[in-house]
Design a protein around this motif. Structure first.
Motif, PDB file in Angstrom:
ATOM      1  N   ASP A  36       0.840  -1.198   0.000  1.00 46.53           N
ATOM      2  CA  ASP A  36       0.000   0.000   0.000  1.00 46.53           C
ATOM      3  C   ASP A  36       0.875   1.247   0.000  1.00 46.53           C
ATOM      4  O   ASP A  36       1.358   1.674   1.047  1.00 46.53           O
ATOM      5  CB  ASP A  36      -0.930  -0.019   1.227  1.00 46.53           C
ATOM      6  CG  ASP A  36      -1.892   1.173   1.244  1.00 46.53           C
ATOM      7  OD1 ASP A  36      -1.865   1.986   0.295  1.00 46.53           O
ATOM      8  OD2 ASP A  36      -2.659   1.266   2.214  1.00 46.53           O
ATOM      9  N   SER A  41       1.406   2.710  -5.788  1.00 43.04           N
ATOM     10  CA  SER A  41       0.678   1.444  -5.952  1.00 43.04           C
ATOM     11  C   SER A  41      -0.821   1.694  -6.094  1.00 43.04           C
ATOM     12  O   SER A  41      -1.510   1.005  -6.850  1.00 43.04           O
ATOM     13  CB  SER A  41       0.912   0.518  -4.751  1.00 43.04           C
ATOM     14  OG  SER A  41       2.115  -0.194  -4.861  1.00 43.04           O
ATOM     15  N   ARG A  42      -1.339   2.687  -5.349  1.00 43.88           N
ATOM     16  CA  ARG A  42      -2.771   3.014  -5.437  1.00 43.88           C
ATOM     17  C   ARG A  42      -3.097   3.633  -6.791  1.00 43.88           C
ATOM     18  O   ARG A  42      -4.125   3.304  -7.388  1.00 43.88           O
ATOM     19  CB  ARG A  42      -3.175   3.972  -4.313  1.00 43.88           C
ATOM     20  CG  ARG A  42      -3.303   3.254  -2.970  1.00 43.88           C
ATOM     21  CD  ARG A  42      -3.696   4.217  -1.854  1.00 43.88           C
ATOM     22  NE  ARG A  42      -3.871   3.499  -0.594  1.00 43.88           N
ATOM     23  CZ  ARG A  42      -5.004   3.465   0.118  1.00 43.88           C
ATOM     24  NH1 ARG A  42      -6.061   4.137  -0.285  1.00 43.88           N
ATOM     25  NH2 ARG A  42      -5.064   2.774   1.238  1.00 43.88           N
ATOM     26  N   SER A  43      -2.239   4.531  -7.277  1.00 45.10           N
ATOM     27  CA  SER A  43      -2.488   5.127  -8.592  1.00 45.10           C
ATOM     28  C   SER A  43      -2.442   4.059  -9.677  1.00 45.10           C
ATOM     29  O   SER A  43      -3.296   4.012 -10.563  1.00 45.10           O
ATOM     30  CB  SER A  43      -1.432   6.189  -8.913  1.00 45.10           C
ATOM     31  OG  SER A  43      -1.448   7.200  -7.948  1.00 45.10           O
ATOM     32  N   TYR A 100      -5.494   2.005 -10.554  1.00 47.31           N
ATOM     33  CA  TYR A 100      -6.550   2.623 -11.353  1.00 47.31           C
ATOM     34  C   TYR A 100      -6.290   2.568 -12.848  1.00 47.31           C
ATOM     35  O   TYR A 100      -7.191   2.825 -13.643  1.00 47.31           O
ATOM     36  CB  TYR A 100      -6.730   4.094 -10.943  1.00 47.31           C
ATOM     37  CG  TYR A 100      -7.545   4.267  -9.694  1.00 47.31           C
ATOM     38  CD1 TYR A 100      -8.941   4.210  -9.754  1.00 47.31           C
ATOM     39  CD2 TYR A 100      -6.942   4.475  -8.468  1.00 47.31           C
ATOM     40  CE1 TYR A 100      -9.705   4.356  -8.618  1.00 47.31           C
ATOM     41  CE2 TYR A 100      -7.695   4.621  -7.312  1.00 47.31           C
ATOM     42  CZ  TYR A 100      -9.071   4.559  -7.393  1.00 47.31           C
ATOM     43  OH  TYR A 100      -9.824   4.701  -6.263  1.00 47.31           O
ATOM     44  N   ASP A 122      -5.195  -1.917  -4.658  1.00 49.35           N
ATOM     45  CA  ASP A 122      -6.551  -1.422  -4.805  1.00 49.35           C
ATOM     46  C   ASP A 122      -7.268  -1.554  -3.471  1.00 49.35           C
ATOM     47  O   ASP A 122      -7.622  -2.660  -3.054  1.00 49.35           O
ATOM     48  CB  ASP A 122      -7.280  -2.232  -5.880  1.00 49.35           C
ATOM     49  CG  ASP A 122      -8.683  -1.706  -6.143  1.00 49.35           C
ATOM     50  OD1 ASP A 122      -9.207  -0.945  -5.294  1.00 49.35           O
ATOM     51  OD2 ASP A 122      -9.263  -2.060  -7.174  1.00 49.35           O
ATOM     52  N   PRO A 123      -7.497  -0.415  -2.774  1.00 49.96           N
ATOM     53  CA  PRO A 123      -8.084  -0.480  -1.432  1.00 49.96           C
ATOM     54  C   PRO A 123      -9.511  -1.015  -1.442  1.00 49.96           C
ATOM     55  O   PRO A 123     -10.006  -1.445  -0.396  1.00 49.96           O
ATOM     56  CB  PRO A 123      -8.050   0.979  -0.951  1.00 49.96           C
ATOM     57  CG  PRO A 123      -7.923   1.805  -2.172  1.00 49.96           C
ATOM     58  CD  PRO A 123      -7.206   0.968  -3.194  1.00 49.96           C
ATOM     59  N   ASN A 181      -6.587  -8.440  -1.917  1.00 48.58           N
ATOM     60  CA  ASN A 181      -5.794  -7.792  -2.954  1.00 48.58           C
ATOM     61  C   ASN A 181      -4.658  -8.654  -3.485  1.00 48.58           C
ATOM     62  O   ASN A 181      -3.853  -8.212  -4.287  1.00 48.58           O
ATOM     63  CB  ASN A 181      -5.238  -6.457  -2.440  1.00 48.58           C
ATOM     64  CG  ASN A 181      -4.890  -5.526  -3.582  1.00 48.58           C
ATOM     65  OD1 ASN A 181      -3.737  -5.311  -3.898  1.00 48.58           O
ATOM     66  ND2 ASN A 181      -5.904  -4.989  -4.244  1.00 48.58           N
TER      67      ASN A 181
END
Ligand code: 45D
Length: 152
Positions: free
Chosen positions: A72, A76-78, A81, A145-146, A151
């Motif tokens: 996290d 990694s979050r971007s 998407y 991906d939260p 995941n």
């Protein structure tokens, strides 16, 4: 052949997953680069790419390990998407920069493990569209991906 090869990849440890991607890019890349990643996709990533270029080689390598291990982190979050072709384009760009030394290159004298060799051999036996499907399968689940309960 695609599910079996994808499953072989999934069993690799994180560094071996990165090594596989590297050799897939370096060896099969000659045939995939003509269909090169959409420039539009890469423009969407400009902010992230600028951040990556500012990082030390150690930070760049850690970033790639974080993506592969679903850690996290903001990048990694971007990444999570992005669409699947954008994810391929993202790795392709990092591969280009590894070749140019802008992103930390593979350690000199690096020897791939027998596990990596086995997945590469499996990929070399399938046709090109199947190879791209395998590569899509390998990069699609990277990042964080939260919204996904599981995941991994
Ligand atoms: O073991 O848009 C350490 C099409 C040391 C068309 C290391 C397409 C230890 C439409 C340094 C940690 C579908 C054709 C290892 C697109 C150790 C479209 C590090 C397809 C291993 C996009 C290793 C495009 C590292 C395709 C850092 C198919 C490894 C693109 C890094 C494919 C590896 C792109 C990297 C690929 C690999 C890119 C950056 C396969 C990049 C691979």
């Amino acid at each position: 052949a695609v599910p079996a090869t994808t499953a072989m990849f999934a069993q690799l440890n994180i560094d071996d997953q990165l090594a596989f991607l590297w050799y897939a890019y370096a060896e099969l890349g000659r045939t995939i680069t003509p269909a090169a990643p959409g420039k539009a996709n890469l423009q969407l990533m400009e902010g992230i790419f600028n951040d990556i270029k500012q990082m030390s080689h150690e930070e760049q390598t850690q970033l790639m390990r974080d993506l592969a291990s679903n850690a996290d982190t903001p990048i990694s979050r971007s990444y999570a998407y992005f669409g699947v072709n954008a994810k391929l384009g993202f790795w392709w760009q990092l591969g280009e920069w590894m070749k140019e030394g802008i992103v930390a290159p593979m350690p000199s004298g690096y020897q791939m493990s027998t596990q990596v060799k086995a997945v590469l051999e499996a990929v070399q036996k399938i046709d090109q569209s199947q190879q791209i499907t395998v590569l899509r399968n390998t990069v699609v689940n990277m990042g964080f991906d939260p919204s996904l309960a599981d995941n991994k």
